[in-house]
Scaffold this motif. Sequence first.
Motif, PDB file in Angstrom:
ATOM      1  N   GLU B  92      -3.000  -6.273  -8.651  1.00 34.88           N
ATOM      2  CA  GLU B  92      -4.367  -6.787  -8.719  1.00 34.88           C
ATOM      3  C   GLU B  92      -4.396  -8.115  -9.460  1.00 34.88           C
ATOM      4  N   PHE B  96      -6.612  -7.457  -4.356  1.00 32.69           N
ATOM      5  CA  PHE B  96      -5.474  -6.537  -4.377  1.00 32.69           C
ATOM      6  C   PHE B  96      -4.442  -6.995  -3.359  1.00 32.69           C
ATOM      7  N   TYR B  97      -3.207  -7.034  -3.774  1.00 35.01           N
ATOM      8  CA  TYR B  97      -2.098  -7.340  -2.889  1.00 35.01           C
ATOM      9  C   TYR B  97      -1.235  -6.086  -2.794  1.00 35.01           C
ATOM     10  N   PHE B  98      -1.166  -5.571  -1.577  1.00 34.09           N
ATOM     11  CA  PHE B  98      -0.441  -4.330  -1.356  1.00 34.09           C
ATOM     12  C   PHE B  98       0.924  -4.593  -0.762  1.00 34.09           C
TER      13      PHE B  98
END
Lengths: 118, 108
Positions: B92, B96-98
Motif C-alpha cells: 500500500e 494498493f499494488y498486488f
Amino acid sequence: GAVVSQHPSWVICKSGTSVKIECRSLDFQATTMFWYRQFPKQSLMLMATSNEGSKATYEQGVEKDKFLINHASLTLSTLTVTSAHPEDSSFYICSAMWTLSSYNSPLHFGNGTRLTVT
Amino acid sequence: EDKVVQSPLSLVVHEGDTVTLNCSYEVTNFRSLLWYKQEKKAPTFLFMLTSSGIEKKSGRLSSILDKKELFSILNITATQTGDSAIYLCAVEKNQFYFGTGTSLTVIP
C-alpha cells in the motif's frame, strides 16, 4: 503481462451525483471481473462478480440499483455508484481473470479507486 | 515503476510440510504490506506489516517484513489441505499494488 488498469485512481464528488469507475484488462480477455470494496485495515469485501455479456451477480447486502455494473466486453467492466452519499466513500478495487477449459488464471487486480463523497 | 513480485508462482506440498512464500517489492512511499488468502471469492486478510523485523503470527501462519531489503515472507507450518489457496501480497502507498499471487496446493 496480465495488466489490469483501473481509472480514475481517485475521485471526489458531491453527494447525490454519480461516479463511474472503469476497469480494463489491457493484454488479456477477462472472462470474469470482480469488484471489491476495501475498508481500512480489513479484507477486501466482494461486491459483485461480472461475466462478459451477462448481468452481474451481487453479493448479499450490496444494492444492485446503487452500484451498477456493466461488463460489455471482454476487456472492460464499469462500476457506477449512483446518487453517491458520504458513506459510499471508500476504496474500490477491481480484479480480472480468464478461464480456459478448466484452468482459472490468478486474479489480476487494478490499483483501485479512492472515492470521497462530500 | 512500482511493482510487487511474488514467488514461487505455484507450489505443491504434502500435508505437514512447512512452506515459505516470498514477496518482494519496489514501491515508493511505502505504507504497509498486506498478505491475503484467496480462495473462492474475496481475498481474506491475513496480516498487515508496517515495521521491519516484527513477526506477526496467527496460528500456523507467520509473517515478517524487511524494509531494508524490500521483501516479506509468509510462513505456514504443518500445512493442511485447507491451506490450499492463492496467497496474495499487496503493498500500500496511496493505492494498493498486488502481486499475482502464489498458488499453494496441499495434498493429503
